[in-house]
Design an enzyme around this catalytic site. Structure first.
Site, short mmCIF file in Angstrom:
data_model
loop_
_atom_site.label_atom_id
_atom_site.label_comp_id
_atom_site.label_asym_id
_atom_site.label_seq_id
_atom_site.Cartn_x
_atom_site.Cartn_y
_atom_site.Cartn_z
N ASP A 1 2.19 -1.68 2.31
CA ASP A 1 3.63 -1.64 2.58
C ASP A 1 3.94 -0.90 3.88
OD1 ASP A 1 2.67 0.68 1.25
OD2 ASP A 1 4.74 1.36 0.98
N GLU A 2 5.05 -1.26 4.46
CA GLU A 2 5.65 -0.52 5.58
C GLU A 2 4.64 -0.10 6.65
OE1 GLU A 2 9.29 1.63 3.21
OE2 GLU A 2 7.33 2.55 3.07
#
Ligand code: TNX
Length: 500
Positions: A311-312
């Protein structure tokens, strides 16, 4: 005994998650007494002992676990095997009659589900830890029940704030009540590294020291982690450990300079920014590091999945992100594990056994739909519905609100099968409710954010879509409050629910 049956706190139609079928029969109430026994054959012994441990403290009764065919005394019978095939692995049948209670399932896991339902049919005081002088009347009736989705999860972020093994076990016991079967432990992030890796000892020694806001850090030794995993298994919960990468890695990069492209350790960080860190994609040592971590984690994780983050990764270019997973994804099968990761990994064309976890509030995502078309099952955790760290409202003292405020009704009023356009029920693995802990420091904080919303996620994951009904749910939820109080749990007394 009075002619009219007593009004009990809950009946079989009040169970959370609501069963597939439940028929109350107030004339069939059963009373547990000092003379009662728990009957179980050999393979159901573990569940029988667990049930006895739940019922003994408040009743003060001996409740011996005896052979199934020992018919001498009234009590609770755990019947294993040859149950209705529709019950599958996790389903169960429950019958409460005047002369006894029978739990019937194909597996111990199914019996464990039955025990969670049975607990709710007792007076709430059954959950207290000291002897209560009262009658122990169990609501009569029958239940036929099995889950809608196979994956019903909770995530605890132990990286932003560290929670000791006993706190994790406390949460495990709480989520088990609602038939959650998976605990995803977010073990590493920018602010802390929480698992001992013997081949890279400074990860825990240095990376384990920090936590958000300068709060005390900590880490699990491999022995402690195994103990948590075993405890979860005793509650029929599978642990999925997460090591987040290639972003969310500041704690690792602060522990080992070699993980950075310039060879120098970065300063530790305890703020809550996201998206600034990345492993050094071109360096070979990055992949030695990742493989060592995966190998050690696989060796202490009996469950089939390891979560490899994804993620991210805003400081990793899309090309680097792809390069990274092209090298890392094959490592999992080398250690006999399947991939779980945040849905962003869908762009890396993971093997179809991988489970991408959808966290975005958006209701369309072409990459995730494409992965589902290739055969990946999607785990649903849209942040505006399933994130337990979102504030309930602007006054909520802890929590974040980047995905909006999530009241009890919001957390319940959605359908995992239709949330993301282009997906259908058979492409969904299930539901997970993640609890990120930037603002969460104590068990009371965990409970305040998780309850009641976790019960909603659990019901969405377990109960048939046809049972979905807010008014019915909120009335049943209200009757869970006294259970939480008896257990000494904190919870948010939402004004949307008429708490008893
Ligand atoms: C986003 S959504 C994150 C986490 C934060 C969380 C806070 C996702 C996979 N990552 O790093 O802790 O928001 O709500």
């Amino acid at each position: 005994m009075a002619d009219n049956p007593p009004t009990l706190e809950r009946s079989v139609t009040d169970i959370v998650p609501v069963p597939v079928q439940a028929k109350a029969d107030p004339k069939a109430n059963f009373t547990l007494t000092a003379n009662s026994v728990i009957r179980a054959e050999h393979q159901a012994r573990g569940v029988a002992d667990y049930l006895a441990q739940l019922l003994r403290p408040a009743t003060g009764y001996k409740l011996p676990v005896v052979e199934r065919h020992d018919k001498g005394r009234p009590g609770i019978t755990l019947q294993l095997g040859d149950a209705d095939r529709r019950l599958g692995e996790e389903g169960y049948q429950l019958t409460v009659k005047k002369d006894g209670v029978t739990l019937w399932a194909n597996t111990p896991k199914g019996l464990f589900s039955a025990v969670q339902s049975l607990r709710q049919l007792f007076p709430s005081a059954i959950n207290k830890t000291t002897v209560q002088k009262q009658d122990w009347v169990v609501s009569g009736g029958t239940v036929f029940d099995h889950p809608r989705f196979g994956w019903r999860g909770a995530m605890l972020d132990v990286a932003r704030h560290f929670f000791k093994p006993d706190q994790v076990k406390r949460y495990i016991d709480q989520i088990a009540q609602y038939k959650i079967n998976t605990l995803h432990l977010h073990l590493t992030d920018d602010q802390g590294w929480r698992i001992e890796i013997k081949s890279w000892p400074k990860l825990a020694e240095i990376g384990g020291k920090t936590a958000v806001g300068g709060d005390p850090g900590g880490y699990y030794t491999q022995e402690q982690y195994k103990d948590i995993v075993n405890y979860a298994a005793s509650r029929h919960i599978t642990v999925v450990p997460e090591v987040d990468m290639p972003g969310h890695t500041n704690a690792a990069q602060a522990s080992y300079g070699e993980l950075n492209c310039d060879g120098k350790p970065v300063p530790p960080r305890t703020d809550i920014e996201v998206g600034y860190s990345s492993l050094c994609i071109p360096k070979p040592i990055t992949y030695k590091f990742v493989e060592d971590v995966i190998r050690e984690l696989a060796a202490i994780t009996p469950g089939p999945y390891l979560n490899i983050g994804g993620d991210e990764a805003h400081s990793t270019t899309p090309a680097d992100y792809k390069t990274f997973y092209d090298k890392v994804s094959p490592m999992l099968s080398r250690y006999d594990k399947k991939i779980m990761g945040w849905h962003n990994i869908a762009v890396t064309n993971p093997p179809t056994s991988a489970v991408p976890q959808y966290w975005d509030p958006a209701t369309s995502n072409a990459d995730v739909v494409a992965a589902a078309k290739r055969g990946n099952k999607i785990l649903m955790s849209p942040a505006n519905k399933a994130y337990l760290d979102m504030k309930y409202n602007p006054q909520t003292p802890i929590g974040l609100h980047w995905a909006g405020y999530v009241e009890v009704k919001d957390a319940y009023a959605w359908d995992p099968a239709t949330y993301l356009q282009g997906l259908s029920e058979n492409q969904i693995a299930g539901v997970e409710a993640p609890l990120w802990t930037e603002t969460v420091r104590t068990s009371a904080d965990i409970e305040y954010l998780a309850f009641p919303r976790l019960a909603g996620a659990a019901e969405i994951g377990w109960s048939p879509a046809s049972t979905h009904n807010w008014d019915n749910y909120r009335a049943r939820l209200a009757k869970q409050g006294p259970i939480w109080t008896a257990l000494g749990m904190n919870f948010y007394r939402s004004p949307q629910v008429d708490w008893k």
